[in-house]
Scaffold this active site. Structure first.
Site, PDB file in Angstrom:
ATOM      1  N   GLN A  14     -17.245  11.879 -11.269  1.00  0.00           N
ATOM      2  CA  GLN A  14     -17.995  10.724 -11.746  1.00  0.00           C
ATOM      3  C   GLN A  14     -19.481  10.942 -11.467  1.00  0.00           C
ATOM      4  OE1 GLN A  14     -18.405   6.764  -9.934  1.00  0.00           O
ATOM      5  NE2 GLN A  14     -17.343   5.935 -11.735  1.00  0.00           N
ATOM      6  N   TYR A  70     -25.479  -0.378 -11.600  1.00  0.00           N
ATOM      7  CA  TYR A  70     -26.229   0.840 -11.334  1.00  0.00           C
ATOM      8  C   TYR A  70     -27.079   1.227 -12.551  1.00  0.00           C
ATOM      9  CZ  TYR A  70     -23.294   0.859  -7.218  1.00  0.00           C
ATOM     10  OH  TYR A  70     -22.667   0.492  -6.052  1.00  0.00           O
ATOM     11  N   ARG A 117     -17.369   4.573 -17.649  1.00  0.00           N
ATOM     12  CA  ARG A 117     -16.860   3.391 -16.943  1.00  0.00           C
ATOM     13  C   ARG A 117     -17.808   2.216 -17.113  1.00  0.00           C
ATOM     14  NH1 ARG A 117     -14.203   2.005 -11.008  1.00  0.00           N
ATOM     15  NH2 ARG A 117     -12.245   2.044 -12.134  1.00  0.00           N
ATOM     16  N   GLY A 161      -6.918   1.334  -7.135  1.00  0.00           N
ATOM     17  CA  GLY A 161      -7.931   1.724  -6.179  1.00  0.00           C
ATOM     18  C   GLY A 161      -7.494   1.579  -4.741  1.00  0.00           C
ATOM     19  N   ARG A 162      -7.561   0.367  -4.214  1.00  0.00           N
ATOM     20  CA  ARG A 162      -7.209   0.158  -2.802  1.00  0.00           C
ATOM     21  C   ARG A 162      -5.812   0.658  -2.454  1.00  0.00           C
ATOM     22  NH1 ARG A 162     -10.480  -4.183  -4.129  1.00  0.00           N
ATOM     23  NH2 ARG A 162     -12.291  -4.506  -2.790  1.00  0.00           N
TER      24      ARG A 162
END
Length: 379
Positions: free
Chosen positions: A101, A188, A235, A331-332
């Site tokens: 990424q 971002y 993404r 994810g988690r």
């Protein structure tokens, strides 16, 4: 074994994936210092999770100014490329497929993380609010601070950044990655150009929606020209909220996410990239993506769609069966369950992640989570 659609093969670009379970980007801040270099500990972590049909690394900064958090890895130096090669070799040895990424945080940074203590760079000189960054540069838990006030990039510097993304893509290929994902989400740099809240430029990169999407278009095209469009993903993290306060996400406001991201998706489809990853808000009481938005994204994008958020295996499978996504990212659950694929397949219980060891530190809470062992039968 579980006969869910999650365990069927599918194609992603030139690759045949063994299942539809994805390890998404997860910042863990374990790179070696100095130099923000991927290391053997990280190689172990990714190797352990190579049961995923598809893997994407944590965000890796494309240049020194792209760093917004302590101990995050980069992919702009020879040492960083060599470090990532250790990771890709470990994953490939397990039969995994892994993309890097590519990340630039833009204004979500602090002068202590910037070269020569300079201000972070951004589309406009507007500081990010309601967000903190890790500024500690040594071992430990990290110190939190608000982002510094950024300076606005010149038009020439914006064009130079497009080429920095392209160079990072070349570096990713040299490091052995199978492709790249461009981080255009979560407030971002690319996201800062997209949002009218953070982008108040008066050149070709600001103003109208199409102008605010220009940086996205140029970055994705430049990267696709390097690695091939069928080895590129993007993404996004569209946030649908009902109040002004809720719309502030990592310091960024999305005024009309539906129109904005449908138009962005059309650009990605024109370029012909392999996949779109949609990161949904995952905090308590977070707004869900509207069904009409999901449908319109599917109608306007011919590549693969990855969904990520608060997904269980059952909820993810329902989305796949409805045709609104092709892969599901966890994810988690993947943080604390290196054998997540096997646990889902066998309906084994999941280990909860320890929040205290999420960022920075050693192997504790990183590569030391155990795989599941079924209890011995009682005689």
């Amino acid at each position: 074994m579980n006969d869910s659609v999650l365990f069927t093969e599918t194609r992603l670009g030139p690759f045949t994936l063994k299942n539809r379970i994805v390890l998404p980007p997860l910042t863990r801040s374990r790179s070696s210092q100095p130099g923000n270099i991927a290391n053997d500990l990280m190689a172990t972590y990714y190797r352990q999770r190579a049961g995923a049909g598809f893997m994407v690394t944590e965000g890796t900064q494309i240049e020194p100014r792209g760093q917004g958090y302590a101990w995050t890895p980069g992919i702009h130096s020879a040492e960083q490329i060599a470090g990532w090669r250790t990771v890709t070799q470990a994953v490939h040895h397990q039969g995994g497929i892994i993309f890097a990424q590519l990340w630039h945080v833009g204004r979500v940074s602090h002068t202590s993380l910037q070269p020569d203590g300079a201000a972070p760079v951004a589309p406009s000189a507007i500081p990010a609010q309601q967000v903190s960054v890790f500024i500690e540069t040594g071992p430990g838990a990290g110190a939190l601070a608000p982002p510094s006030v950024p300076r606005a990039l010149t038009t020439a510097e914006v064009k130079e950044l497009v080429q920095l993304y392209a160079q990072a893509a070349r570096n990713a290929l040299e490091a052995g990655f199978d492709g790249v994902e461009i981080h255009c989400a979560n407030g971002y740099l690319v996201n800062q150009f997209i949002s009218a809240h953070s982008n108040q430029r008066d050149d070709d990169y600001g103003g109208s929606l199409q102008n605010r999407l220009r940086f996205l278009r140029e970055v994705v095209q430049a990267v696709a020209d390097v690695v091939g469009k069928d080895r590129v993903g993007v993404r996004f993290a569209p946030l649908f909220a009902t109040t002004d306060e809720a719309r502030v996400y990592l310091g960024l406001v999305e005024e009309d996410p539906h129109t904005t991201y449908v138009e962005a998706v059309k650009i990605l489809d024109q370029i012909g990239i392999a996949y779109l990853s949609i990161a949904e808000a995952d905090w308590d009481n977070a707004p869900e993506l509207p069904e009409d938005f999901r449908s319109e994204v599917r109608q306007n994008f011919s590549g693969r769609i990855i969904c990520a958020g608060r997904y269980t295996a059952e909820r993810g499978a329902r989305l796949l069966n409805a045709g609104l996504a092709d892969l599901v990212a966890f994810g988690r659950p993947f943080i604390a369950n290196p054998d997540l694929v096997e646990r889902i397949a066998n309906n084994w219980p999941l280990t909860p992640a320890d929040p205290a060891t999420m960022y920075g530190g050693t192997d504790k809470g990183y590569s030391d989570y155990p795989v599941y062992h079924e209890p011995a039968c009682q005689k």
